[in-house]
Design an enzyme around this catalytic site. Structure first.
Site, PDB file in Angstrom:
ATOM      1  N   CYS A   1      -0.282  32.480  13.150  1.00 29.33           N
ATOM      2  CA  CYS A   1       0.026  32.990  14.486  1.00 29.33           C
ATOM      3  C   CYS A   1       0.497  31.874  15.404  1.00 29.33           C
ATOM      4  O   CYS A   1      -0.134  31.563  16.430  1.00 29.33           O
ATOM      5  CB  CYS A   1      -1.199  33.688  15.066  1.00 29.33           C
ATOM      6  SG  CYS A   1      -1.683  35.153  14.131  1.00 29.33           S
ATOM      7  N   GLU A   2       1.599  31.258  15.031  1.00 25.99           N
ATOM      8  CA  GLU A   2       2.231  30.196  15.809  1.00 25.99           C
ATOM      9  C   GLU A   2       3.738  30.303  15.643  1.00 25.99           C
ATOM     10  O   GLU A   2       4.233  30.403  14.513  1.00 25.99           O
ATOM     11  CB  GLU A   2       1.793  28.806  15.312  1.00 25.99           C
ATOM     12  CG  GLU A   2       0.335  28.479  15.502  1.00 25.99           C
ATOM     13  CD  GLU A   2      -0.001  28.135  16.938  1.00 25.99           C
ATOM     14  OE1 GLU A   2       0.923  27.773  17.701  1.00 25.99           O
ATOM     15  OE2 GLU A   2      -1.194  28.228  17.296  1.00 25.99           O
TER      16      GLU A   2
ATOM     17  N   GLU B   1       0.817  -1.212   0.000  1.00 25.20           N
ATOM     18  CA  GLU B   1       0.000   0.000   0.000  1.00 25.20           C
ATOM     19  C   GLU B   1       0.853   1.266   0.000  1.00 25.20           C
ATOM     20  O   GLU B   1       0.887   2.010   0.978  1.00 25.20           O
ATOM     21  CB  GLU B   1      -0.917  -0.006   1.225  1.00 25.20           C
ATOM     22  CG  GLU B   1      -1.871  -1.190   1.277  1.00 25.20           C
ATOM     23  CD  GLU B   1      -2.632  -1.260   2.593  1.00 25.20           C
ATOM     24  OE1 GLU B   1      -2.295  -0.498   3.532  1.00 25.20           O
ATOM     25  OE2 GLU B   1      -3.553  -2.075   2.695  1.00 25.20           O
ATOM     26  N   PRO B   2       1.551   1.574  -1.076  1.00 27.51           N
ATOM     27  CA  PRO B   2       2.322   2.828  -1.126  1.00 27.51           C
ATOM     28  C   PRO B   2       1.407   4.031  -1.288  1.00 27.51           C
ATOM     29  O   PRO B   2       0.413   3.990  -2.011  1.00 27.51           O
ATOM     30  CB  PRO B   2       3.207   2.643  -2.363  1.00 27.51           C
ATOM     31  CG  PRO B   2       2.389   1.751  -3.258  1.00 27.51           C
ATOM     32  CD  PRO B   2       1.663   0.805  -2.332  1.00 27.51           C
ATOM     33  N   GLY B   3       1.726   5.107  -0.601  1.00 28.49           N
ATOM     34  CA  GLY B   3       0.998   6.361  -0.764  1.00 28.49           C
ATOM     35  C   GLY B   3       1.968   7.487  -1.012  1.00 28.49           C
ATOM     36  O   GLY B   3       2.071   8.032  -2.113  1.00 28.49           O
TER      37      GLY B   3
END
Length: 442
Positions: free
Chosen positions: A369-370, A299-301
């Site tokens: 704003c982080e 299952e490569p993504g």
């Protein structure tokens, strides 16, 4: 002795870019035959660019390497209707983890029998949608799903299922993406008997047809060895199931997690070696256990979508703070939370103009704003970088837009496909009208 030439060589390195990437004085950096600066002008920024040919080539690489296996694209990496259509045309199945991903794939006409639904906490809607659309398999992740699923199937129906087990293998690029050990939320342990107990319960449900075992070790794995250990442990479990129940399972799903390089020089998993050694290990283990060799599923993504994508931003501000030079762009953690979540490092590149300035060490930050809204820390960009410039970030096709949020109500970027000199919109930019329409009351 000066070191100016070394950064210039790094800037010229296109090793982590799509194979179609070219950089010429006349057109600048192009992908799929389309200059990225033109895409920024036409579609605005931030914008995600997806090289269709790169996606398809990576699908074919998997089909060639795993010619006797079933390859499922892990849709959580990135999914849109075009992506599902490309997977269908390239002969891959789909691995989905929600009704939303399943419905979107079905809208494209994707064959439901080639879809697998998994997830550690499937909602009633997830299961109802999967059964209504007749997906090929459902991966059971916890004992509580067994009775729920059997009841939903009904006395006269039947659904193929797999069981996600935990083989006790620690692998992955970050602790938050390691899923092969007992200390995380996925699957059923092979060491404490829970997996075997669940399988015995499934065998008591005539509505459920158990076709195989499923595991997923983690993400960003660059070594073959963890997969070989998993094969040995899963075959050992299959042997115990045969001894106790006479059960012969025809499928074995090893998940994905195949590591890719985000910056030049980083390691990536060798697919040819993986396919060869996994196949050999599976054959040896089954021969030793006197079991037939099950069909392999992978299952490569990220390994399909990631290297095919580029994020393009426009610089909004440049400023010195103490001894640091900050370059702020018009996107950030709302369209790519991965640096904040996993400490991922990227190699952004100036596009749209060729600079002869000396390189400078900068930190590319987002607009949110982080303090943790950092896209790329301590990277080299030309010393004359200024507001209005364009930056392109390669290897941005997986887990960027799929994990995007509505933070600060900025709106999610569009996705543009490029191929053979043409660019076309796949997913439009999220507008203020989209945001307003969801807010229904005062």
């Amino acid at each position: 002795m000066t070191t100016v030439h070394e950064p210039a060589a790094v800037q010229a390195d296109l090793s982590v870019w799509p194979a179609s990437a070219t950089d010429t004085p006349r057109t600048g950096l192009s992908v799929g035959g389309v200059p990225l600066a033109e895409i920024a002008d036409r579609f605005g920024t931030p914008v995600y660019v997806l090289d269709e040919a790169e996606v398809r080539d990576r699908c074919r690489t998997y089909r060639d390497a795993f010619h006797d296996a079933e390859v499922l694209y892990a849709a959580k990496a990135f999914l849109c209707r075009a992506m599902a259509h490309w997977m269908d045309e390239e002969g891959l199945g789909l691995d989905v983890c929600s009704a939303g991903e399943l419905e979107l794939a079905f809208l494209t006409g994707f064959p439901p029998e080639r879809i697998v639904l998994h997830g550690n906490a499937k909602s009633p809607r997830d299961l109802e949608t999967a059964l209504r659309l007749r997906v090929g398999r459902i991966v059971i992740d916890s004992p509580s799903e067994i009775a729920r699923l059997a009841a939903a199937v009904g006395p006269d129906g039947q659904q193929k299922v797999m069981v996600r087990v935990v083989p006790g293998v620690s692998a992955g690029g970050h602790e938050k993406i390691r899923t092969g050990t007992d200390d995380q939320k996925f699957g059923l342990s092979t060491t404490d008997g829970y997996a075997e107990h669940a399988i015995a319960r499934i065998l008591d449900q005539p509505q459920l047809q158990l076709t195989g075992l499923h595991c997923h070790l983690g993400s960003q794995i660059t070594s073959v060895e963890p997969y070989l250990v998993a094969v040995r442990r899963l075959v050992a479990l299959m042997a115990r199931l045969y001894e106790r129940h006479g059960l012969v399972l025809p499928e074995l799903d090893l998940g994905g997690g195949h590591g890719i390089a985000y910056r030049p020089g980083e390691a990536a998993l060798d697919l040819t070696t993986l396919a060869r050694e996994v196949r050999a290990e599976l054959t040896r283990a089954c021969a030793s256990a006197r079991l037939p060799v099950p069909r392999l599923i992978i299952e490569p993504g990220r390994a399909i979508a990631g290297p095919a994508g580029i994020a393009v931003y426009r610089v909004l501000a440049v400023k010195h703070t103490g001894d640091r030079l900050f370059v702020a762009v018009d996107g950030g953690m709302s369209d790519n939370p991965r640096p904040a979540l996993y400490g991922v490092r990227y190699a952004p590149r100036l596009i749209g103009r060729h600079s002869t300035a000396a390189p400078a060490r900068v930190t590319v930050v987002g607009r949110h704003c982080e303090a943790g809204d950092i896209l790329a820390a301590d990277v080299e960009l030309p010393d004359d970088i200024r507001p209005g410039d364009l930056l392109a970030v390669p290897v941005a096709g997986a887990y960027h837009l799929s994990m995007a949020s509505g933070y600060n109500l900025v709106g999610r970027p569009p996705v543009v496909a490029v191929r053979d000199g043409l660019a076309r919109l796949l997913v439009r930019r999220e507008s203020m009208e989209d945001i307003r329409s969801r807010d229904v009351g005062l």
